[in-house]
Design a protein around this motif. Sequence first.
Motif, short mmCIF file in Angstrom:
data_model
loop_
_atom_site.label_atom_id
_atom_site.label_comp_id
_atom_site.label_asym_id
_atom_site.label_seq_id
_atom_site.Cartn_x
_atom_site.Cartn_y
_atom_site.Cartn_z
N TYR A 3 -1.69 -2.08 -7.39
CA TYR A 3 -0.32 -2.58 -7.26
C TYR A 3 0.07 -3.39 -8.49
N ALA A 4 -0.84 -4.27 -8.92
CA ALA A 4 -0.53 -5.10 -10.10
C ALA A 4 -0.30 -4.24 -11.33
N CYS A 17 -10.87 -2.25 -2.06
CA CYS A 17 -10.35 -0.88 -2.03
C CYS A 17 -9.45 -0.56 -3.23
N ARG A 18 -9.40 -1.47 -4.22
CA ARG A 18 -8.65 -1.27 -5.47
C ARG A 18 -7.14 -1.40 -5.29
N LEU A 19 -6.68 -1.75 -4.09
CA LEU A 19 -5.25 -1.80 -3.84
C LEU A 19 -4.57 -2.90 -4.64
N LEU A 76 0.84 -1.20 0.00
CA LEU A 76 0.00 0.00 0.00
C LEU A 76 0.87 1.25 0.00
N THR A 77 1.93 1.24 0.81
CA THR A 77 2.82 2.40 0.88
C THR A 77 3.51 2.63 -0.45
N GLY A 78 3.88 1.55 -1.14
CA GLY A 78 4.49 1.69 -2.46
C GLY A 78 3.55 2.31 -3.46
N VAL A 79 2.29 1.87 -3.47
CA VAL A 79 1.30 2.45 -4.38
C VAL A 79 1.09 3.93 -4.06
N ALA A 80 0.99 4.25 -2.78
CA ALA A 80 0.79 5.65 -2.38
C ALA A 80 1.96 6.52 -2.82
N TRP A 105 -8.26 1.53 2.56
CA TRP A 105 -7.95 0.15 2.95
C TRP A 105 -8.63 -0.19 4.28
N GLN A 106 -8.59 0.74 5.21
CA GLN A 106 -9.23 0.53 6.51
C GLN A 106 -10.75 0.42 6.35
N GLU A 107 -11.32 1.29 5.54
CA GLU A 107 -12.77 1.27 5.34
C GLU A 107 -13.23 -0.05 4.71
N ALA A 108 -12.34 -0.65 3.91
CA ALA A 108 -12.66 -1.94 3.28
C ALA A 108 -12.27 -3.11 4.17
N ASP A 109 -11.95 -2.85 5.43
CA ASP A 109 -11.53 -3.88 6.38
C ASP A 109 -10.32 -4.66 5.88
N GLY A 110 -9.46 -3.95 5.13
CA GLY A 110 -8.23 -4.57 4.65
C GLY A 110 -8.39 -5.42 3.41
N ASP A 111 -9.58 -5.44 2.81
CA ASP A 111 -9.79 -6.24 1.61
C ASP A 111 -9.11 -5.52 0.43
#
Length: 288
Positions: A231-232, A225-227, A116-120, A215-221
């Motif tokens: 990333y891919a 959350c499109r994460l 997540l940090t890398g995407v951000a 990510w938090q709102e999606a409960d880490g899914d």
Amino acid sequence: MTPQPPENRDKDAGRWSDLSRPPLNANALRRALVRPGSLWSSLDVVPATGSTNTDLVERAAAGGLREGAVLIAEEQSAARGRLDRRWSAPPRSGLFFSVYLTPTVPPARWGWLPLLTGVAAATAIARAAGVDTALKWPNDLLITVDGAERKLGGILAERAADGVVIGMGLNVSLTTDELPVPTAGSLALAGAANTDRDPLLRAVLRSLEEWYGEWQEADGDPGACRLQAAYAAGCATLGRKVRAHLPGDRSIDGEAVALDADGRLVLATADGVQQPVDAGDIVHLRPA
């Protein structure tokens, strides 16, 4: 005006000797980032330290560290990357910082935090510096310098008390002569439109806050959350032949074909097996 003692003049001269690399303004950064409703609860800038990650891990262990604490160093003398690799850079030549997060999502999904940090960071750098940044699984950011793939920075996540400390190092103004290794690069060498560290740091932290919140709102899914998709889409490792150096002096060669729901890199090996890798050092064997 009263003349300064020689020792003070020497100290100030050293601080301002490289006018192309001004120090960060901690007060201005706090006004911009530490606001009501913001993730960021505190922000400190120190002239030098061994490792911002180590400092925040120790502060978390001592108790009283709030989520959203940010620690930035103008210089690190004992910075660490994955596999405890050491690296260094000239003072004020990059962004060296760590943040403390206490996710409420299931701990099994915390492994997505460095991704997540890398995407951000990649999103923010493209917006603030005008440079395309690719992601190398699991913790590196890559840029192109003179047609060659170079490492721009790295991410290190460590458990700390009830949360996670995430550290990041980004090479901003390093020249060719200052690169720690030939495979490194910097925003300046990649022709960035902006190498002012202040707006770059603000952009990265705001982007991290946005992605972390979703990510938090999606409960880490990572799918919801499109994460996982983000990333891919930005991952330079996918579609390449790679070698994964695994714990226990083992290695696997294969084509990186997917990123699964747990953030693991899936390798298709020569014998037809699809092998997920959750930890290891990845070497790109074939250009994208």
